[in-house]
Design a protein around this motif. Sequence first.
Motif, mmCIF file in Angstrom:
data_model
loop_
_atom_site.group_PDB
_atom_site.id
_atom_site.type_symbol
_atom_site.label_atom_id
_atom_site.label_comp_id
_atom_site.label_asym_id
_atom_site.label_seq_id
_atom_site.Cartn_x
_atom_site.Cartn_y
_atom_site.Cartn_z
ATOM 1 N N ALA A 102 -40.279 5.336 57.693
ATOM 2 C CA ALA A 102 -39.222 4.841 58.566
ATOM 3 C C ALA A 102 -39.245 3.314 58.610
ATOM 4 O O ALA A 102 -39.456 2.718 59.667
ATOM 5 C CB ALA A 102 -39.381 5.424 59.964
ATOM 6 N N PRO A 103 -39.027 2.659 57.464
ATOM 7 C CA PRO A 103 -39.123 1.196 57.443
ATOM 8 C C PRO A 103 -38.026 0.502 58.236
ATOM 9 O O PRO A 103 -38.202 -0.622 58.679
ATOM 10 C CB PRO A 103 -39.027 0.858 55.955
ATOM 11 C CG PRO A 103 -38.311 2.004 55.349
ATOM 12 C CD PRO A 103 -38.692 3.201 56.168
ATOM 13 N N ASP A 104 -36.894 1.167 58.440
ATOM 14 C CA ASP A 104 -35.790 0.541 59.159
ATOM 15 C C ASP A 104 -36.020 0.486 60.670
ATOM 16 O O ASP A 104 -35.415 -0.326 61.362
ATOM 17 C CB ASP A 104 -34.485 1.287 58.862
ATOM 18 C CG ASP A 104 -34.589 2.773 59.182
ATOM 19 O OD1 ASP A 104 -35.670 3.354 58.944
ATOM 20 O OD2 ASP A 104 -33.596 3.344 59.672
ATOM 21 N N VAL A 105 -36.930 1.302 61.198
ATOM 22 C CA VAL A 105 -37.166 1.341 62.632
ATOM 23 C C VAL A 105 -37.996 0.134 63.085
ATOM 24 O O VAL A 105 -37.713 -0.486 64.103
ATOM 25 C CB VAL A 105 -37.863 2.663 63.040
ATOM 26 C CG1 VAL A 105 -38.148 2.686 64.525
ATOM 27 C CG2 VAL A 105 -36.990 3.853 62.674
ATOM 28 N N TYR A 106 -39.031 -0.218 62.332
ATOM 29 C CA TYR A 106 -39.895 -1.349 62.651
ATOM 30 C C TYR A 106 -39.946 -2.305 61.468
ATOM 31 O O TYR A 106 -40.918 -2.334 60.719
ATOM 32 C CB TYR A 106 -41.315 -0.877 62.980
ATOM 33 C CG TYR A 106 -41.415 -0.036 64.225
ATOM 34 C CD1 TYR A 106 -41.365 -0.623 65.481
ATOM 35 C CD2 TYR A 106 -41.571 1.333 64.149
ATOM 36 C CE1 TYR A 106 -41.449 0.147 66.630
ATOM 37 C CE2 TYR A 106 -41.665 2.114 65.289
ATOM 38 C CZ TYR A 106 -41.605 1.504 66.534
ATOM 39 O OH TYR A 106 -41.695 2.263 67.667
ATOM 40 N N PRO A 107 -38.927 -3.140 61.287
ATOM 41 C CA PRO A 107 -38.955 -4.063 60.142
ATOM 42 C C PRO A 107 -40.070 -5.104 60.250
ATOM 43 O O PRO A 107 -40.539 -5.630 59.250
ATOM 44 C CB PRO A 107 -37.582 -4.727 60.159
ATOM 45 C CG PRO A 107 -37.036 -4.481 61.523
ATOM 46 C CD PRO A 107 -37.707 -3.254 62.055
ATOM 47 N N ASP A 108 -40.542 -5.376 61.478
ATOM 48 C CA ASP A 108 -41.636 -6.338 61.652
ATOM 49 C C ASP A 108 -42.928 -5.834 61.029
ATOM 50 O O ASP A 108 -43.762 -6.625 60.588
ATOM 51 C CB ASP A 108 -41.876 -6.612 63.141
ATOM 52 C CG ASP A 108 -40.666 -7.250 63.809
ATOM 53 O OD1 ASP A 108 -39.827 -7.819 63.082
ATOM 54 O OD2 ASP A 108 -40.572 -7.178 65.045
ATOM 55 N N LEU A 109 -43.114 -4.504 60.993
ATOM 56 C CA LEU A 109 -44.343 -3.939 60.425
ATOM 57 C C LEU A 109 -44.455 -4.244 58.939
ATOM 58 O O LEU A 109 -45.538 -4.528 58.437
ATOM 59 C CB LEU A 109 -44.389 -2.423 60.629
ATOM 60 C CG LEU A 109 -44.687 -1.913 62.020
ATOM 61 C CD1 LEU A 109 -44.698 -0.393 62.034
ATOM 62 C CD2 LEU A 109 -46.000 -2.437 62.518
#
Length: 188
Positions: free
Chosen positions: A40-47
């Motif tokens: 789920a890269p779009d949920v936490y782009p900061d990660l």
Amino acid sequence: MADKPQPVQVLYCEICGLPPEYCEFGPDFEKCKPWLIKNAPDVYPDLIKEASDKVTDQLQSSSISDGTAPSVGSSTSKQEVKRLPGGKIKKKEKQEVIIEKVTRNKRKSITTVKGLELFGVKLSDASKKLGKKFATGASVVKGPTEKDQIDVQGDISFDIVDFITETWPDVPEAAIFFIEEGKKVAAA
């Protein structure tokens, strides 16, 4: 005729079982981060940015310090620091038992025992044993720092060190301290 509405497909984290947007409020967000970056890269782009920054920092620091190419499996001698939410660093607790006598109403006193649980002692059992030994009331209560402690009615500071070391051999006498006039004094 109108088409039937299709059910919504919800993605759940395999680590904590929550939807990805709620993982940060789950039991262990650090364990969820690799799964979130992959699924789920779009949920936490900061990660993703944080992970790429860590990798580049590690590559740069290892190649600068050695003067050689970085190795993937090398481990540094730095100890990992436990970080709490908000960026605070969690301190490792010292294994020590602190005994404090609090006087109230000029004649009555309460002896508090803190830190027995750090040695694997179950506080409810310890309070029962202390109450029986000294023939007084003893209970487990939350202290001012939200940690459990044992409150024993009366001044039992004269015999308590011997009782603790005999009853629980895992507790060394060197780890027992008294609070006297606001100062920590060794019991030995």
